[in-house]
Design an enzyme around this catalytic site. Structure first.
Site, short mmCIF file in Angstrom:
data_model
loop_
_atom_site.label_atom_id
_atom_site.label_comp_id
_atom_site.label_asym_id
_atom_site.label_seq_id
_atom_site.Cartn_x
_atom_site.Cartn_y
_atom_site.Cartn_z
N GLY A 1 -0.06 4.73 -2.39
CA GLY A 1 1.43 4.16 -0.88
C GLY A 1 2.20 3.14 -1.27
N GLU B 1 -1.72 12.10 -4.03
CA GLU B 1 -2.19 12.43 -2.95
C GLU B 1 -3.43 13.27 -3.01
OE1 GLU B 1 0.52 8.64 -1.62
OE2 GLU B 1 -0.29 10.77 -3.29
N GLU C 1 4.87 4.67 -2.53
CA GLU C 1 5.81 4.98 -1.86
C GLU C 1 6.85 4.11 -0.56
OE1 GLU C 1 4.41 8.56 1.29
OE2 GLU C 1 2.32 7.01 0.90
N ALA D 1 -3.42 2.59 -0.90
CA ALA D 1 -4.71 2.33 0.07
C ALA D 1 -5.42 1.99 -0.82
CB ALA D 1 -4.71 3.38 0.99
#
Length: 282
Positions: A124, A147, A127, A74
């Site tokens: 992300g 994170e 992910e 992000a």
């Protein structure tokens, strides 16, 4: 095959192309920001991928990044600005995005997704890679889930998928320490990378895998992918077997492509597949 005429419009932050028959290529295109995801990119990807799911002429999607990184996750600068301006990201906002980060990390598609990882990938970005079916990485690629170092959590699908692929202890190594791992470790220790190649070969290697997939019956591929998704969800072997033996799967398989596959075998030639679900009218 010419590109479909109904391609959704997107911003300059995502590049859409069709490098091979039946193959969609999506390129994250914010190289100066290491392809960190913005709300606009998320919306672009959501729109294109929803269209891809329903476009019968497209059978595989390849995702890559522009420049020296795949995806830095992000856009934390934008996230911080929102927090400081009284616009925090709520849990409801995250949970309402049913397809997860980049509209990929929790997406359950019966069409194959291939990640062509051309450099670093964090948060992300990692992910979404974990939710791809095949992963090609450059030798200098790295993968991180940092994170915990930012006071957040890999909630967009990374935790269950990494745990399932790598096992509890190795998943804990990435998730609790927050340290990146190399491409070789991602392949040999953690098990979520299929192929490691020189950086210059990443996209061509990913497209080669896509070509190998589209050489197979799309009906068979999509039914198999659905069974793989069910196998991830259910430990009960009978649940997966019921799908494979069920009327929907068998109905899809007993169309034109199974007939073509059998004819091609007997005639010692390469099959010419139709789009999934094709049935000739009598």
């Amino acid at each position: 095959m010419s590109p479909p005429s109904t391609v959704p419009s997107v911003s300059e932050e995502v590049l859409v192309s069709f490098p091979k028959d039946h193959v969609l290529l999506l390129t994250l295109h914010r190289p100066k920001s290491l392809n960190a995801l913005t709300p606009q990119m998320t919306e672009d990807l959501r729109r294109v991928l929803n269209w891809f799911e329903d476009e019968p002429s497209l059978w595989v999607v390849v995702i890559t990044g522009s420049g020296r990184a795949f995806c830095a996750g992000a856009d934390l600068k934008a996230w911080n600005r929102d927090e400081q301006n009284g616009k925090p990201m709520s849990p409801e906002t995250i949970l309402s995005n049913i397809h997860g980060f980049a509209s990929i990390s929790r997406r359950e598609s019966i069409k194959p997704f291939i990640a062509a990882v051309n450099g670093s990938s964090f948060g992300g970005g990692t992910e979404l890679i974990l939710n791809c079916d095949l992963v090609v990485a450059s030798k200098d690629a790295s993968f991180g889930l940092p994170e915990v170092k930012r006071g957040v959590i890999a909630i967009q699908g990374g935790i269950p998928r990494l745990s399932r692929i790598a096992g509890h202890q190795l998943a804990s190594e990435m998730l609790l320490l927050g340290k990146p791992v190399t491409a070789d470790d991602a392949r040999n220790r953690f098990g979520f990378v299929n192929v490691v190649v020189p950086t210059s070969d990443v996209l061509s290697a990913a497209l080669d895998l896509a070509s190998q997939i589209v050489a197979n019956s799309p009906d068979s591929v999509q039914s198999t992918k659905k069974a793989l998704l069910l196998a991830q969800k259910h430990s009960n072997e009978e649940t997966v077997s019921a799908h494979v033996r069920g009327p929907e799967t068998l109905g899809n398989l007993y169309g034109d492509n199974i007939k073509e596959g059998l004819r091609a075998f007997n005639e010692k030639r390469t099959p010419v597949w139709q789009n999934a679900g094709t049935r000739s009218k009598l």
